[in-house]
Design a protein around this motif. Structure first.
Motif, PDB file in Angstrom:
ATOM      1  N   GLU A   1      65.813  36.326  23.635  1.00 18.45           N
ATOM      2  CA  GLU A   1      64.652  37.085  24.069  1.00 18.45           C
ATOM      3  C   GLU A   1      63.743  36.213  24.944  1.00 18.45           C
ATOM      4  OE1 GLU A   1      64.238  40.135  20.260  1.00 18.45           O
ATOM      5  OE2 GLU A   1      62.707  38.619  20.635  1.00 18.45           O
ATOM      6  N   ARG A   2      62.852  36.898  25.651  1.00 17.88           N
ATOM      7  CA  ARG A   2      61.873  36.197  26.456  1.00 17.88           C
ATOM      8  C   ARG A   2      60.790  35.634  25.542  1.00 17.88           C
ATOM      9  NH1 ARG A   2      60.101  38.897  32.048  1.00 17.88           N
ATOM     10  NH2 ARG A   2      62.374  38.947  32.090  1.00 17.88           N
ATOM     11  N   ASP A   3      60.578  34.330  25.615  1.00 13.35           N
ATOM     12  CA  ASP A   3      59.657  33.656  24.716  1.00 13.35           C
ATOM     13  C   ASP A   3      58.407  33.174  25.442  1.00 13.35           C
ATOM     14  OD1 ASP A   3      62.333  32.029  22.888  1.00 13.35           O
ATOM     15  OD2 ASP A   3      61.311  33.935  22.489  1.00 13.35           O
ATOM     16  N   PHE A   4      57.315  33.204  24.737  1.00 19.59           N
ATOM     17  CA  PHE A   4      56.053  32.669  25.237  1.00 19.59           C
ATOM     18  C   PHE A   4      56.136  31.154  25.364  1.00 19.59           C
ATOM     19  CE2 PHE A   4      51.632  32.067  25.862  1.00 19.59           C
ATOM     20  CZ  PHE A   4      51.221  31.045  25.029  1.00 19.59           C
ATOM     21  N   VAL A   5      55.582  30.615  26.450  1.00 22.61           N
ATOM     22  CA  VAL A   5      55.513  29.170  26.646  1.00 22.61           C
ATOM     23  C   VAL A   5      54.057  28.711  26.654  1.00 22.61           C
ATOM     24  CG1 VAL A   5      56.026  27.263  28.210  1.00 22.61           C
ATOM     25  CG2 VAL A   5      57.671  29.138  27.939  1.00 22.61           C
ATOM     26  N   ALA A   6      53.257  29.279  27.559  1.00 19.20           N
ATOM     27  CA  ALA A   6      51.865  28.850  27.693  1.00 19.20           C
ATOM     28  C   ALA A   6      51.079  29.943  28.389  1.00 19.20           C
ATOM     29  CB  ALA A   6      51.775  27.550  28.485  1.00 19.20           C
TER      30      ALA A   6
ATOM     31  N   THR B   1      62.270  31.136  37.843  1.00 18.86           N
ATOM     32  CA  THR B   1      62.856  29.929  38.424  1.00 18.86           C
ATOM     33  C   THR B   1      63.639  29.222  37.315  1.00 18.86           C
ATOM     34  OG1 THR B   1      62.406  27.903  39.691  1.00 18.86           O
ATOM     35  CG2 THR B   1      60.791  28.496  38.013  1.00 18.86           C
ATOM     36  N   GLN B   2      64.841  28.799  37.635  1.00 19.49           N
ATOM     37  CA  GLN B   2      65.733  28.232  36.633  1.00 19.49           C
ATOM     38  C   GLN B   2      65.422  26.765  36.382  1.00 19.49           C
ATOM     39  OE1 GLN B   2      68.179  29.762  34.760  1.00 19.49           O
ATOM     40  NE2 GLN B   2      68.422  27.804  33.693  1.00 19.49           N
TER      41      GLN B   2
ATOM     42  N   ARG C   1      59.739  32.067  29.064  1.00 17.27           N
ATOM     43  CA  ARG C   1      61.085  31.612  29.417  1.00 17.27           C
ATOM     44  C   ARG C   1      62.121  32.415  28.644  1.00 17.27           C
ATOM     45  NH1 ARG C   1      60.887  25.525  26.728  1.00 17.27           N
ATOM     46  NH2 ARG C   1      60.977  26.144  24.524  1.00 17.27           N
ATOM     47  N   GLN C   2      63.286  32.497  29.246  1.00 14.71           N
ATOM     48  CA  GLN C   2      64.373  33.251  28.630  1.00 14.71           C
ATOM     49  C   GLN C   2      65.684  32.513  28.853  1.00 14.71           C
ATOM     50  OE1 GLN C   2      64.656  37.362  29.903  1.00 14.71           O
ATOM     51  NE2 GLN C   2      65.736  37.917  28.039  1.00 14.71           N
ATOM     52  N   ALA C   3      66.309  32.151  27.767  1.00 14.85           N
ATOM     53  CA  ALA C   3      67.627  31.520  27.814  1.00 14.85           C
ATOM     54  C   ALA C   3      68.689  32.614  27.704  1.00 14.85           C
ATOM     55  CB  ALA C   3      67.768  30.517  26.679  1.00 14.85           C
ATOM     56  N   PRO C   4      69.895  32.353  28.182  1.00 20.87           N
ATOM     57  CA  PRO C   4      70.958  33.370  28.125  1.00 20.87           C
ATOM     58  C   PRO C   4      71.187  33.863  26.709  1.00 20.87           C
ATOM     59  CG  PRO C   4      71.621  31.563  29.536  1.00 20.87           C
ATOM     60  CD  PRO C   4      70.337  31.137  28.872  1.00 20.87           C
ATOM     61  N   GLY C   5      71.211  35.184  26.551  1.00 19.89           N
ATOM     62  CA  GLY C   5      71.462  35.783  25.256  1.00 19.89           C
ATOM     63  C   GLY C   5      70.287  35.766  24.302  1.00 19.89           C
TER      64      GLY C   5
ATOM     65  N   LEU D   1      65.366  30.380  32.155  1.00 19.26           N
ATOM     66  CA  LEU D   1      64.732  30.949  33.338  1.00 19.26           C
ATOM     67  C   LEU D   1      63.249  31.097  33.010  1.00 19.26           C
ATOM     68  CD1 LEU D   1      65.375  32.049  36.163  1.00 19.26           C
ATOM     69  CD2 LEU D   1      65.677  34.304  35.111  1.00 19.26           C
ATOM     70  N   TYR D   2      62.406  30.493  33.819  1.00 21.04           N
ATOM     71  CA  TYR D   2      60.970  30.476  33.555  1.00 21.04           C
ATOM     72  C   TYR D   2      60.268  31.491  34.460  1.00 21.04           C
ATOM     73  CZ  TYR D   2      61.210  26.395  30.563  1.00 21.04           C
ATOM     74  OH  TYR D   2      61.471  25.535  29.524  1.00 21.04           O
ATOM     75  N   TYR D   3      59.430  32.312  33.830  1.00 22.52           N
ATOM     76  CA  TYR D   3      58.696  33.362  34.529  1.00 22.52           C
ATOM     77  C   TYR D   3      57.195  33.126  34.415  1.00 22.52           C
ATOM     78  CZ  TYR D   3      63.020  36.092  33.953  1.00 22.52           C
ATOM     79  OH  TYR D   3      64.317  36.547  33.964  1.00 22.52           O
ATOM     80  N   CYS D   4      56.469  33.426  35.480  1.00 15.84           N
ATOM     81  CA  CYS D   4      55.026  33.523  35.336  1.00 15.84           C
ATOM     82  C   CYS D   4      54.642  34.997  35.325  1.00 15.84           C
ATOM     83  CB  CYS D   4      54.279  32.757  36.418  1.00 15.84           C
ATOM     84  SG  CYS D   4      54.299  33.484  38.052  1.00 15.84           S
ATOM     85  N   ALA D   5      53.518  35.295  34.706  1.00 18.86           N
ATOM     86  CA  ALA D   5      53.079  36.671  34.543  1.00 18.86           C
ATOM     87  C   ALA D   5      51.559  36.736  34.579  1.00 18.86           C
ATOM     88  CB  ALA D   5      53.603  37.235  33.226  1.00 18.86           C
ATOM     89  N   ALA D   6      51.053  37.888  35.008  1.00 23.21           N
ATOM     90  CA  ALA D   6      49.615  38.107  35.133  1.00 23.21           C
ATOM     91  C   ALA D   6      49.178  39.234  34.204  1.00 23.21           C
ATOM     92  CB  ALA D   6      49.250  38.455  36.572  1.00 23.21           C
ATOM     93  N   ASN D   7      48.047  39.016  33.559  1.00 26.69           N
ATOM     94  CA  ASN D   7      47.522  39.942  32.559  1.00 26.69           C
ATOM     95  C   ASN D   7      46.058  40.192  32.858  1.00 26.69           C
ATOM     96  OD1 ASN D   7      46.490  41.095  30.238  1.00 26.69           O
ATOM     97  ND2 ASN D   7      46.899  39.349  28.936  1.00 26.69           N
ATOM     98  N   LEU D   8      45.719  41.475  33.119  1.00 22.89           N
ATOM     99  CA  LEU D   8      44.340  41.802  33.511  1.00 22.89           C
ATOM    100  C   LEU D   8      43.378  41.760  32.323  1.00 22.89           C
ATOM    101  CD1 LEU D   8      42.653  42.563  35.942  1.00 22.89           C
ATOM    102  CD2 LEU D   8      43.208  44.966  35.533  1.00 22.89           C
ATOM    103  N   LEU D   9      43.889  41.692  31.141  1.00 26.51           N
ATOM    104  CA  LEU D   9      43.027  41.745  29.953  1.00 26.51           C
ATOM    105  C   LEU D   9      42.628  40.340  29.519  1.00 26.51           C
ATOM    106  CD1 LEU D   9      44.858  44.604  28.068  1.00 26.51           C
ATOM    107  CD2 LEU D   9      42.788  44.740  29.470  1.00 26.51           C
TER     108      LEU D   9
END
Length: 123
Positions: free
Chosen positions: A44-49, A117-118, A38-42, A93-101
């Protein structure tokens, strides 16, 4: 290539719940560890789960542990984030991401990202 699309965000009062979904296309997610950030305005993008390929291992940021639950459905190529007891500081703003490792808390280790998604939590 993996395309990721998040949904389920919205406006909720503090103490409420939301369930975010991440739908994938292009390739099967079964080979990918998945993460939510997730990333809040201003800020950095932070790890959630994060969750390993089979769902047997999960990892959570301390700030969400006990309130959020990550899960996946490889048969339907989807990942979810159930969020409960939401707080105003969860607004981002919440992002999902994929990691092949492997399961990871580091954004740089992820290969594919959705558009986000906000989530807005009012006090």
């Amino acid at each position: 290539q993996v395309q990721l699309v998040e949904s389920g965000g919205g406006l909720v009062q503090a103490g409420g719940s939301l369930r975010l979904s991440c739908a994938a296309s292009g390739r099967s997610l079964s080979r990918y560890a998945m993460g939510w950030f997730r990333q809040a305005p201003g800020k950095e993008r932070d790890f959630v789960a994060a969750i390993a390929t089979t769902g047997g291992t999960t990892s959570y940021a301390d700030s969400v542990k006990g309130r959020f639950t990550i899960s996946r459905d490889n048969a339907n190529n989807a990942v979810y984030l159930q969020m409960s007891s939401l707080k105003p500081e969860d607004t981002a703003l919440y992002y999902c991401a994929a990691n092949l490792l492997v399961i990871s808390r580091t954004p740089e280790n992820y290969d594919y990202w959705g558009q986000g998604t906000q989530v807005t939590v009012s006090s």
